[in-house]
Design a protein around this motif. Structure first.
Motif, PDB file in Angstrom:
ATOM      1  N   GLU A 142       0.827  -1.209   0.000  1.00 50.07           N
ATOM      2  CA  GLU A 142       0.000   0.000   0.000  1.00 50.07           C
ATOM      3  C   GLU A 142       0.859   1.257   0.000  1.00 50.07           C
ATOM      4  OE1 GLU A 142      -2.780  -0.147   3.200  1.00 50.07           O
ATOM      5  OE2 GLU A 142      -3.831  -1.876   2.373  1.00 50.07           O
ATOM      6  N   LEU A 143       1.971   1.242   0.737  1.00 53.67           N
ATOM      7  CA  LEU A 143       2.878   2.380   0.746  1.00 53.67           C
ATOM      8  C   LEU A 143       3.469   2.617  -0.638  1.00 53.67           C
ATOM      9  CD1 LEU A 143       4.414   4.579   2.299  1.00 53.67           C
ATOM     10  CD2 LEU A 143       6.161   2.850   2.781  1.00 53.67           C
ATOM     11  N   GLU A 144       3.835   1.537  -1.317  1.00 51.85           N
ATOM     12  CA  GLU A 144       4.371   1.677  -2.673  1.00 51.85           C
ATOM     13  C   GLU A 144       3.333   2.266  -3.618  1.00 51.85           C
ATOM     14  OE1 GLU A 144       6.177  -1.136  -6.233  1.00 51.85           O
ATOM     15  OE2 GLU A 144       6.117  -1.895  -4.195  1.00 51.85           O
ATOM     16  N   GLU A 145       2.091   1.820  -3.496  1.00 54.83           N
ATOM     17  CA  GLU A 145       1.031   2.361  -4.349  1.00 54.83           C
ATOM     18  C   GLU A 145       0.754   3.827  -4.033  1.00 54.83           C
ATOM     19  OE1 GLU A 145      -0.463   1.105  -7.064  1.00 54.83           O
ATOM     20  OE2 GLU A 145       0.999  -0.500  -6.828  1.00 54.83           O
ATOM     21  N   LEU A 146       0.826   4.205  -2.758  1.00 47.65           N
ATOM     22  CA  LEU A 146       0.650   5.616  -2.408  1.00 47.65           C
ATOM     23  C   LEU A 146       1.785   6.464  -2.978  1.00 47.65           C
ATOM     24  CD1 LEU A 146      -0.619   5.386   1.274  1.00 47.65           C
ATOM     25  CD2 LEU A 146      -1.894   6.170  -0.734  1.00 47.65           C
ATOM     26  N   ASN A 147       3.003   5.926  -3.004  1.00 41.13           N
ATOM     27  CA  ASN A 147       4.109   6.637  -3.643  1.00 41.13           C
ATOM     28  C   ASN A 147       3.850   6.813  -5.136  1.00 41.13           C
ATOM     29  OD1 ASN A 147       5.686   7.097  -1.401  1.00 41.13           O
ATOM     30  ND2 ASN A 147       6.774   5.158  -1.585  1.00 41.13           N
ATOM     31  N   HIS A 148       3.280   5.788  -5.772  1.00 44.37           N
ATOM     32  CA  HIS A 148       2.942   5.901  -7.195  1.00 44.37           C
ATOM     33  C   HIS A 148       1.893   6.984  -7.411  1.00 44.37           C
ATOM     34  CE1 HIS A 148       5.159   2.399  -8.670  1.00 44.37           C
ATOM     35  NE2 HIS A 148       4.791   1.783  -7.566  1.00 44.37           N
TER      36      HIS A 148
ATOM     37  N   PHE B 209       1.261   9.583  -5.486  1.00 44.14           N
ATOM     38  CA  PHE B 209       1.874  10.887  -5.269  1.00 44.14           C
ATOM     39  C   PHE B 209       2.701  11.306  -6.477  1.00 44.14           C
ATOM     40  CE2 PHE B 209       5.433  13.486  -3.617  1.00 44.14           C
ATOM     41  CZ  PHE B 209       4.690  14.576  -3.201  1.00 44.14           C
ATOM     42  N   GLY B 210       3.445  10.360  -7.038  1.00 46.66           N
ATOM     43  CA  GLY B 210       4.230  10.667  -8.233  1.00 46.66           C
ATOM     44  C   GLY B 210       3.355  11.063  -9.405  1.00 46.66           C
ATOM     45  N   ILE B 211       2.229  10.397  -9.564  1.00 41.18           N
ATOM     46  CA  ILE B 211       1.313  10.738 -10.653  1.00 41.18           C
ATOM     47  C   ILE B 211       0.697  12.111 -10.429  1.00 41.18           C
ATOM     48  CG2 ILE B 211      -0.921  10.129 -11.671  1.00 41.18           C
ATOM     49  CD1 ILE B 211      -0.102   7.212 -11.411  1.00 41.18           C
ATOM     50  N   LEU B 212       0.367  12.426  -9.166  1.00 44.46           N
ATOM     51  CA  LEU B 212      -0.217  13.739  -8.887  1.00 44.46           C
ATOM     52  C   LEU B 212       0.752  14.865  -9.189  1.00 44.46           C
ATOM     53  CD1 LEU B 212      -2.154  13.087  -5.575  1.00 44.46           C
ATOM     54  CD2 LEU B 212      -3.117  13.543  -7.825  1.00 44.46           C
TER      55      LEU B 212
ATOM     56  N   LYS C 296       9.702   3.489 -14.484  1.00 47.74           N
ATOM     57  CA  LYS C 296       9.508   2.041 -14.402  1.00 47.74           C
ATOM     58  C   LYS C 296       8.090   1.680 -14.820  1.00 47.74           C
ATOM     59  CE  LYS C 296       9.509  -1.690 -11.036  1.00 47.74           C
ATOM     60  NZ  LYS C 296       9.631  -2.017  -9.621  1.00 47.74           N
ATOM     61  N   LYS C 297       7.112   2.490 -14.376  1.00 46.84           N
ATOM     62  CA  LYS C 297       5.722   2.246 -14.757  1.00 46.84           C
ATOM     63  C   LYS C 297       5.526   2.384 -16.260  1.00 46.84           C
ATOM     64  CE  LYS C 297       3.185   1.476 -11.090  1.00 46.84           C
ATOM     65  NZ  LYS C 297       2.365   0.293 -10.934  1.00 46.84           N
TER      66      LYS C 297
ATOM     67  N   GLU D 112       3.292  -3.946 -20.912  1.00 52.15           N
ATOM     68  CA  GLU D 112       3.256  -5.356 -20.561  1.00 52.15           C
ATOM     69  C   GLU D 112       2.628  -5.516 -19.175  1.00 52.15           C
ATOM     70  OE1 GLU D 112       7.220  -6.800 -20.802  1.00 52.15           O
ATOM     71  OE2 GLU D 112       7.572  -5.849 -22.708  1.00 52.15           O
ATOM     72  N   PRO D 113       1.294  -5.625 -19.094  1.00 54.65           N
ATOM     73  CA  PRO D 113       0.655  -5.712 -17.782  1.00 54.65           C
ATOM     74  C   PRO D 113       1.068  -6.960 -16.997  1.00 54.65           C
ATOM     75  CG  PRO D 113      -0.987  -5.724 -19.551  1.00 54.65           C
ATOM     76  CD  PRO D 113       0.345  -5.602 -20.186  1.00 54.65           C
ATOM     77  N   LEU D 114       1.413  -8.040 -17.687  1.00 59.54           N
ATOM     78  CA  LEU D 114       1.845  -9.228 -16.970  1.00 59.54           C
ATOM     79  C   LEU D 114       3.188  -9.006 -16.280  1.00 59.54           C
ATOM     80  CD1 LEU D 114       0.857 -12.159 -19.331  1.00 59.54           C
ATOM     81  CD2 LEU D 114      -0.192 -11.493 -17.189  1.00 59.54           C
ATOM     82  N   ALA D 115       4.014  -8.117 -16.829  1.00 58.75           N
ATOM     83  CA  ALA D 115       5.301  -7.829 -16.195  1.00 58.75           C
ATOM     84  C   ALA D 115       5.093  -7.221 -14.823  1.00 58.75           C
ATOM     85  CB  ALA D 115       6.122  -6.897 -17.077  1.00 58.75           C
ATOM     86  N   GLN D 116       4.124  -6.333 -14.687  1.00 65.71           N
ATOM     87  CA  GLN D 116       3.833  -5.734 -13.385  1.00 65.71           C
ATOM     88  C   GLN D 116       3.309  -6.788 -12.421  1.00 65.71           C
ATOM     89  OE1 GLN D 116       4.516  -2.781 -12.238  1.00 65.71           O
ATOM     90  NE2 GLN D 116       3.530  -3.107 -10.277  1.00 65.71           N
ATOM     91  N   LEU D 117       2.457  -7.684 -12.907  1.00 60.42           N
ATOM     92  CA  LEU D 117       1.910  -8.735 -12.064  1.00 60.42           C
ATOM     93  C   LEU D 117       3.024  -9.660 -11.568  1.00 60.42           C
ATOM     94  CD1 LEU D 117      -0.708  -9.981 -10.951  1.00 60.42           C
ATOM     95  CD2 LEU D 117      -0.759 -11.398 -12.997  1.00 60.42           C
TER      96      LEU D 117
END
Length: 96
Positions: free
Chosen positions: A34-40, A42-45, A77-78, A84-89
């Protein structure tokens, strides 16, 4: 009879300790994700202009830029794994 009861209680207590440790480990992994997703987010914002989203005023973005090296690398990185959505998975599940 007393020794048998004591043994059963000790076994149940050790099983409880193992279950508690597993639950705590899963909770820590969930919070880290969840912390990693919140960092993402924030970066997008802040760096949303890279993907076509409205961004904050340029002065704010430029003031935050030295502090956002990690977020900028995450955005790059995103972009690399966006095709390649499977790469993220696979990177989330640490497969391979």
């Amino acid at each position: 009879m007393h020794n048998v009861l004591k043994t059963i209680i000790n076994k149940l207590f050790s099983a409880w300790k193992i279950a508690d440790e597993v639950a705590r480990d899963k909770a820590v992994e969930t919070i880290e994700t969840e912390l990693e997703e919140l960092n993402h987010i924030f970066g997008i914002l802040v760096l949303g202009s890279f993907i076509g989203m409205p961004s904050p005023p340029m002065q704010i973005s430029l003031d935050l830029m030295p502090l956002m090296e990690k977020e900028l690398l995450l955005m790059l990185k995103k972009v690399d794994t966006a095709n390649e959505p499977l790469a993220q998975l696979f990177s989330v599940f640490d497969i391979g």
